[in-house]
Design a protein around this motif. Structure first.
Motif, PDB file in Angstrom:
ATOM      1  N   LEU A 239       7.894  63.948 -81.434  1.00  0.00           N
ATOM      2  CA  LEU A 239       7.561  62.613 -81.927  1.00  0.00           C
ATOM      3  C   LEU A 239       7.516  62.592 -83.451  1.00  0.00           C
ATOM      4  O   LEU A 239       7.993  61.639 -84.086  1.00  0.00           O
ATOM      5  CB  LEU A 239       6.220  62.160 -81.348  1.00  0.00           C
ATOM      6  N   ILE A 240       6.969  63.635 -84.031  1.00  0.00           N
ATOM      7  CA  ILE A 240       6.935  63.718 -85.494  1.00  0.00           C
ATOM      8  C   ILE A 240       8.362  63.761 -86.042  1.00  0.00           C
ATOM      9  O   ILE A 240       8.682  63.089 -87.037  1.00  0.00           O
ATOM     10  CB  ILE A 240       6.127  64.963 -85.941  1.00  0.00           C
ATOM     11  N   ASP A 241       9.214  64.550 -85.399  1.00  0.00           N
ATOM     12  CA  ASP A 241      10.620  64.630 -85.839  1.00  0.00           C
ATOM     13  C   ASP A 241      11.313  63.276 -85.762  1.00  0.00           C
ATOM     14  O   ASP A 241      12.200  62.963 -86.575  1.00  0.00           O
ATOM     15  CB  ASP A 241      11.387  65.643 -84.983  1.00  0.00           C
ATOM     16  N   ASP A 242      10.896  62.450 -84.789  1.00  0.00           N
ATOM     17  CA  ASP A 242      11.491  61.119 -84.617  1.00  0.00           C
ATOM     18  C   ASP A 242      10.861  60.082 -85.539  1.00  0.00           C
ATOM     19  O   ASP A 242      11.243  58.904 -85.492  1.00  0.00           O
ATOM     20  CB  ASP A 242      11.337  60.651 -83.169  1.00  0.00           C
ATOM     21  N   GLY A 243       9.874  60.502 -86.319  1.00  0.00           N
ATOM     22  CA  GLY A 243       9.215  59.569 -87.228  1.00  0.00           C
ATOM     23  C   GLY A 243       8.159  58.711 -86.562  1.00  0.00           C
ATOM     24  O   GLY A 243       7.747  57.680 -87.110  1.00  0.00           O
ATOM     25  N   THR A 244       7.685  59.127 -85.367  1.00  0.00           N
ATOM     26  CA  THR A 244       6.693  58.359 -84.618  1.00  0.00           C
ATOM     27  C   THR A 244       5.288  58.853 -84.947  1.00  0.00           C
ATOM     28  O   THR A 244       5.031  60.066 -84.947  1.00  0.00           O
ATOM     29  CB  THR A 244       6.922  58.499 -83.101  1.00  0.00           C
ATOM     30  N   ALA A 245       4.375  57.945 -85.222  1.00  0.00           N
ATOM     31  CA  ALA A 245       2.977  58.314 -85.481  1.00  0.00           C
ATOM     32  C   ALA A 245       2.350  58.842 -84.204  1.00  0.00           C
ATOM     33  O   ALA A 245       2.617  58.333 -83.106  1.00  0.00           O
ATOM     34  CB  ALA A 245       2.190  57.112 -85.984  1.00  0.00           C
ATOM     35  N   ILE A 246       1.524  59.886 -84.322  1.00  0.00           N
ATOM     36  CA  ILE A 246       0.877  60.464 -83.147  1.00  0.00           C
ATOM     37  C   ILE A 246      -0.639  60.490 -83.318  1.00  0.00           C
ATOM     38  O   ILE A 246      -1.164  60.426 -84.437  1.00  0.00           O
ATOM     39  CB  ILE A 246       1.385  61.889 -82.838  1.00  0.00           C
ATOM     40  N   ASP A 247      -1.311  60.584 -82.176  1.00  0.00           N
ATOM     41  CA  ASP A 247      -2.779  60.663 -82.138  1.00  0.00           C
ATOM     42  C   ASP A 247      -3.143  61.781 -81.170  1.00  0.00           C
ATOM     43  O   ASP A 247      -3.170  61.588 -79.966  1.00  0.00           O
ATOM     44  CB  ASP A 247      -3.365  59.327 -81.679  1.00  0.00           C
ATOM     45  N   TYR A 248      -3.411  62.987 -81.716  1.00  0.00           N
ATOM     46  CA  TYR A 248      -3.733  64.123 -80.861  1.00  0.00           C
ATOM     47  C   TYR A 248      -5.181  64.075 -80.387  1.00  0.00           C
ATOM     48  O   TYR A 248      -6.101  63.847 -81.169  1.00  0.00           O
ATOM     49  CB  TYR A 248      -3.496  65.444 -81.604  1.00  0.00           C
ATOM     50  N   SER A 249      -5.369  64.278 -79.104  1.00  0.00           N
ATOM     51  CA  SER A 249      -6.692  64.536 -78.540  1.00  0.00           C
ATOM     52  C   SER A 249      -6.523  65.658 -77.534  1.00  0.00           C
ATOM     53  O   SER A 249      -5.492  65.739 -76.856  1.00  0.00           O
ATOM     54  CB  SER A 249      -7.274  63.286 -77.876  1.00  0.00           C
ATOM     55  N   GLY A 250      -7.515  66.541 -77.442  1.00  0.00           N
ATOM     56  CA  GLY A 250      -7.356  67.722 -76.622  1.00  0.00           C
ATOM     57  C   GLY A 250      -8.507  67.950 -75.676  1.00  0.00           C
ATOM     58  O   GLY A 250      -9.245  67.012 -75.340  1.00  0.00           O
ATOM     59  N   PRO A 251      -8.710  69.178 -75.242  1.00  0.00           N
ATOM     60  CA  PRO A 251      -9.778  69.465 -74.283  1.00  0.00           C
ATOM     61  C   PRO A 251     -11.177  69.182 -74.805  1.00  0.00           C
ATOM     62  O   PRO A 251     -12.100  68.959 -74.011  1.00  0.00           O
ATOM     63  CB  PRO A 251      -9.585  70.950 -73.966  1.00  0.00           C
ATOM     64  N   SER A 252     -11.369  69.181 -76.123  1.00  0.00           N
ATOM     65  CA  SER A 252     -12.699  68.853 -76.659  1.00  0.00           C
ATOM     66  C   SER A 252     -12.906  67.356 -76.792  1.00  0.00           C
ATOM     67  O   SER A 252     -13.997  66.907 -77.162  1.00  0.00           O
ATOM     68  CB  SER A 252     -12.919  69.519 -78.024  1.00  0.00           C
ATOM     69  N   GLY A 253     -11.872  66.559 -76.497  1.00  0.00           N
ATOM     70  CA  GLY A 253     -11.955  65.107 -76.623  1.00  0.00           C
ATOM     71  C   GLY A 253     -11.130  64.614 -77.794  1.00  0.00           C
ATOM     72  O   GLY A 253     -10.151  65.247 -78.205  1.00  0.00           O
TER      73      GLY A 253
END
Length: 352
Positions: free
Chosen positions: A302-316
């Motif tokens: 997604l980053i390579d495609d220029g798309t903004a991301i919002d990471y959330s993981g096992p800690s929330g």
């Protein structure tokens, strides 16, 4: 696990992440020496650690900040970390104890109590929490008493604590000394009630002190993460490390620290810490397309495609604020019939 997931996805910028380990020995001098070795010998571009707030602060002030190295702690909770003059190089994936201190004060206020004292272990974690509690509590703080761990008797500390007959005690410490302190409090019949820091809210502590002694006491802890990412991580962790303790040392938070760093490196297009720090929030905070546990490769794409991301993981959610902190919902518990029973959840948004 985080390293394996990141490298299996091709790694940030198409390069594998390599990890080097050093032992801080829960000691500031050893911690600084270890961090210097990692920076000056291994030439790392980022540090993750330590567990102890005091050690983390020493490493940040002596190594990370002067050497301009990006530093993430997944376990240290002292409010002091938020106030470091760090040029935005220090982040953490564990909740700031400022929020716990606020809720501890709220518990006492909700009981209609006008006076309270604070007992704290004499280190950066304890002292900062005591300061925050005193700033937050609307009633009278009759005493703030620090103590050293490992003593056979805490009668002097208890005597100072109760000199002005407070109705409640806010206590920030560790189970080893806490067991002795609360047993001596009970034996001497000081009375009143206590609200305990999350570090004391374990079944082992309850058993060692005695349910009859702790009955009716309050505690404040962060709300454990839930959802598919958390449950899947727990299953994967149990398979990978069948003899390990899932919650120590902050396994969820440690995973998210490394993954958020890897995504930030990919977003920044470099491992240069002063550039990567500018990408820590864009890859983890709203708004953006969600990237969850074990999907770091999707994040790279997604980053390579220029798309903004919002990471959330096992800690929330891993939403870094202006201080590099994350916030979690808080839970007030009370000891009832030998168990910590949830009483109320305080949303993180009410505490920021």
């Amino acid at each position: 696990m985080a390293q394996e997931d990141i490298n299996a996805a091709g790694g940030p910028l198409g390069r594998e992440i390599e990890l080097f380990d050093e032992d801080s020995e829960t000691n500031s001098t050893a911690g600084v020496n270890s961090a210097n070795s990692l920076v000056n010998t291994q030439n790392v571009s980022g540090l993750i650690g330590a567990v102890s707030s005091g050690v983390t602060i020493s490493i940040a002030q002596s190594v990370s900040i002067p050497n301009e190295i990006l530093h993430i702690t997944s376990a240290s909770s002292s409010p002091t970390i938020s106030t470091l003059d760090d040029n935005d190089l220090v982040f953490r994936t564990r909740t700031n104890d400022r929020f716990i201190a606020q809720v501890m004060a709220q518990v006492i206020e909700d009981e209609g109590v006008d006076s309270a004292a604070v007992l704290y272990i004499n280190n950066d974690f304890g002292a900062a929490l005591a300061d925050t509690f005193e700033e937050t509590f609307s009633g009278t703080t009759t005493a703030t008493v620090g103590y050293e761990s490992g003593q056979s008797s805490y009668q002097q500390a208890l005597s100072e604590l109760y000199a002005d007959d407070p109705e409640f005690i806010a206590y920030a410490g560790y189970p080893e000394s806490g067991t002795t302190i609360l047993n001596q409090w009970n034996e001497e019949g000081y009375g009143g009630n206590w609200v305990l820091h999350t570090s004391l809210l374990s079944q082992d502590f309850l058993t060692n002190v005695g349910a009859d002694i702790l009955n009716g006491m309050y505690g404040v802890r962060t709300l454990p993460p839930t959802g598919d990412a958390t449950s899947t991580f727990e299953e994967d962790y149990a398979d990978a490390y069948p003899d390990a303790d899932l919650f120590s040392p902050y396994s969820w938070n440690s995973y998210d620290a490394l993954v958020s760093y890897a995504l930030a490196v990919h977003h920044a297009g470099t491992t240069d810490p002063n550039t990567v720090k500018e990408s820590m929030r864009p890859v983890s905070n709203p708004e953006g397309e969600g990237v969850s546990y074990a999907a770091v490769g999707d994040g790279f794409d997604l980053i390579d495609d220029g798309t903004a991301i919002d990471y959330s993981g096992p800690s929330g959610e891993v939403n870094y604020d202006e201080n590099g902190d994350v916030a979690s919902d808080m839970v007030i518990v009370q000891v009832e019939d030998g168990e910590f029973v949830d009483q109320e959840t305080i949303p993180a948004g009410d505490l920021i």
